[in-house]
Design an enzyme around this catalytic site. Structure first.
Site, PDB file in Angstrom:
ATOM      1  CB  CYS A   2      -0.897   0.026   1.241  1.00 36.05           C
ATOM      2  SG  CYS A   2      -1.832  -1.482   1.521  1.00 36.05           S
ATOM      3  CD  GLU A  75       2.331  -8.326   1.413  1.00 35.33           C
ATOM      4  OE1 GLU A  75       1.765  -8.960   2.332  1.00 35.33           O
ATOM      5  OE2 GLU A  75       1.710  -7.795   0.464  1.00 35.33           O
ATOM      6  N   GLY A 362      16.298 -10.473  -6.645  1.00 36.10           N
ATOM      7  CA  GLY A 362      17.530 -10.825  -5.940  1.00 36.10           C
ATOM      8  C   GLY A 362      18.268  -9.695  -5.263  1.00 36.10           C
TER       9      GLY A 362
END
Length: 612
Positions: A2, A75, A362
């Site tokens: 968000c 997250e 990565g």
């Protein structure tokens, strides 16, 4: 994923409109939904990109008694484990989101809740009972967070600077020192951004704001340091590292929407894709790579994709579009970042967003595991010390010649202390060159002495890693990873920058980082569990941009750059013209130095011009 914004002491008559404008400026970060909260002391809100609990995860989310309210960006990869513990402790949940887990964890632990989180995040918690706001940023600075100060008080907070330009009490003003520092670093290393009065919250930091006074107290909750295990066994360590990386990738795959991966063909991205395949051997996996028509690593990436059975998509950079989009890209960046590969990432993310909502990548492997070739320089310089003095002294005298010869830069670097010659992977102009270019108020280049003091007990190569982890990584690598992907509403996840991976990386001795002429040796060995043999040995790759060639072939940028009012008012245009002439004639490759000014003009046009 968000974007969040907040205002402290909002005007009761205009808070809703101001908050709406702040959110509108970051719609790209969260096109799926929005939510706000407003009272007499605080106004805040978010734009949501729905990844987990798509239907039920609307924000803001409040605690059971309504005394705590949160908006969150990022997250949390261990939220399921944390949720289970909280449920056992008597907490009741109304959603299946990681956002609500943070809120209940805060009820239990207060600000220390941040120490339990495994992930990438920024959040804004309004603690109504205690009359305070708590905002925090993840340990490595994967997600950005800024705040605006006025009269010594925090007035507004946002995921992107452009939101903080909306409140009427903020008067847009350029921070001249940031421009000067940018000449050397190719990004702004200062806490204060290119906009005076707007600051970035450092990684691994939380800010406690008294909503009555606006007074803010800043606290660091984590720090990265190295403590090498000199007895580490190579075989056991490689196996252990492979298991840790597998665990990280599996945690980073948590998603209720389609997921893919970026694939450059090098070992880092290949390892990520290989671990995804190990976790899910069947099913479609989309991978994405980008390069120019004549300069690319499509073949390398394609071979990995074929070996790992992915649906592989190649994007070809178009030079006309590359330059045409620079003002838009600069707008998304908020501050100029003169990294040519960042522009490539913008186009890569644009294409990937047509297929998936989440990609794994990565970033961070080179900094944590010793992947840059420059980290081997101290070992080469040590060898030079072994040359007898009667040979070494005449060689060093060559640095005084009025013309350049091959190897002269190496000799110059040998004569400087590490603290003088290394400010990170992004060094462009030397202090002397920067001062010669600059016509504004005199400044000194930012000193990294405090970081070098913290790293004083380690080897020179480890010191270089430490410098990059605290400067180049958040200032360039992670800034472009977030901004260029979120420009297209695409969430990028970085499994190497996981707390468990980092904890192991801290212990690797130099002998297992650099061995047999290879960088990040132990990581390459661990990669044997996931990637084809040819990829394990491949040199560092990326998404190459033939900028030097393009700047020779094109002439449209030269007159625009040299005559731009922003450039003529602050820089030595004769010196810039010489850079142009030397580059176009082939005498020197000045592409990186010229790109510093090209991106600076693009930024100025984006925020102070009328091109967007």
């Amino acid at each position: 994923m968000c974007g969040i914004v907040g205002i402290i002491h909002p005007s009761s008559t205009s808070a809703e409109d101001i908050l709406g404008e702040m959110l509108a400026r970051i719609t790209h970060r969260g096109p799926d939904d929005s939510g706000t909260f407003i009272d007499q002391k605080v106004a805040f809100g978010m734009r949501r990109l729905s990844i987990i609990d798509v239907e039920g995860g609307k924000q803001p989310i409040s605690s059971e008694d309504g005394s705590l309210i949160i908006v969150f960006n990022g997250e949390i990869y261990n939220f399921k484990e944390l949720r289970a513990e909280l449920v056992l402790g008597g907490h009741t949940f109304k959603t299946h989101t990681d956002t609500e887990v943070i809120l209940h964890l805060y009820e239990e632990k207060g600000e220390d809740a941040v120490r339990a989180l495994r992930g990438m995040f920024t959040f804004f918690i309004y603690d109504i009972k205690k009359g305070k706001v708590v905002v925090a940023r993840d340990p490595f600075g994967i997600k950005p967070l800024y705040y605006m100060m006025k009269d010594g008080m925090v007035r507004a907070i946002g995921s992107e600077i452009k939101s903080l330009l909306a409140p009427p009490q903020y008067k847009k003003e350029i921070n001249e020192e940031a421009i000067f520092q940018y000449l050397s670093f190719q990004y702004n290393p200062l806490r204060e951004t290119f906009f005076k009065g707007i600051y970035r919250l450092p990684p691994a930091t939380y800010l406690i704001i008294d909503v009555k006074t606006g007074h803010a107290e800043e606290k660091k909750y984590w720090s990265f340091s190295f403590h090498a295990n000199d007895t580490m066994d190579e075989e056991r360590a490689a196996k252990e590292l492979a298991g840790i990386l597998m665990d990280s990738v599996e945690h980073h795959m948590i998603s209720d929407v389609p997921l893919g991966a970026f694939l450059s063909g090098g070992v880092d991205s290949a390892l990520i894709v290989g671990a995804i395949r190990a976790a899910h051997p069947k099913g479609e996996l989309k991978t994405f790579t980008i390069g120019a028509k004549d300069v690319n690593e499509f073949g390398e990436a394609r071979s990995v994709a074929e070996a790992l059975n992915t649906t592989h998509i190649e994007i070809i950079l178009d030079p006309d579009e590359y330059f045409a989009e620079l003002p838009r890209i600069a707008w998304h960046f908020d501050e100029p970042v003169a990294d040519p590969s960042a522009v490539a990432l913008y186009f890569l993310a644009r294409e990937a967003s047509k297929y998936v909502k989440v990609v794994l990548s990565g970033e961070g492997a080179d900094e944590l595991f010793g992947g840059y070739n420059i980290y081997r320089e101290p070992f080469a310089l040590e060898k030079f010390n072994r040359i007898p003095a009667f040979l070494r002294v005449p060689l060093l005298a060559l640095t005084r010649l009025p013309f350049e010869i091959k190897g002269m830069n190496y000799l110059r670097r040998y004569q400087k202390k590490l603290e003088e010659r290394y400010i990170g992977n992004a060094q462009v102009f030397s202090p002397e060159e920067a001062k010669m270019m600059w016509r504004g108020t005199p400044y000194e280049r930012v000193s990294l002495a405090p970081l070098y003091k913290e790293a004083s007990a380690w080897s020179d190569s480890t010191k270089m890693q430490y410098i990059d982890i605290h400067t180049w990584l958040p200032g360039d690598i992670l800034a472009k990873a977030d901004k260029m992907n979120m420009a297209h509403s695409l969430e990028l996840r970085v499994p190497f920058l996981d707390r468990e991976v980092a904890a192991f990386a801290q212990t690797i001795p130099d002998r297992l980082k650099f061995k047999n002429g290879a960088t990040k040796y132990l990581l390459r060995k661990a990669a044997q569990a996931f990637v084809p043999p040819a990829t394990q040995k491949r040199k560092k790759l990326g998404f190459p941009v033939p900028l030097a060639v393009w700047l020779k072939e094109r002439t449209d940028w030269q007159s625009t750059l040299i005559a731009h009012p922003f450039i003529t008012s602050r820089f030595n245009t004769k010196a810039i013209q010489k850079l142009i002439n030397d580059h176009v004639s082939g005498r020197k490759d000045n592409a990186r130095k010229l790109f510093v000014f090209i991106m600076l003009v693009a930024w100025h046009d984006a925020f102070f011009g009328d091109k967007i």
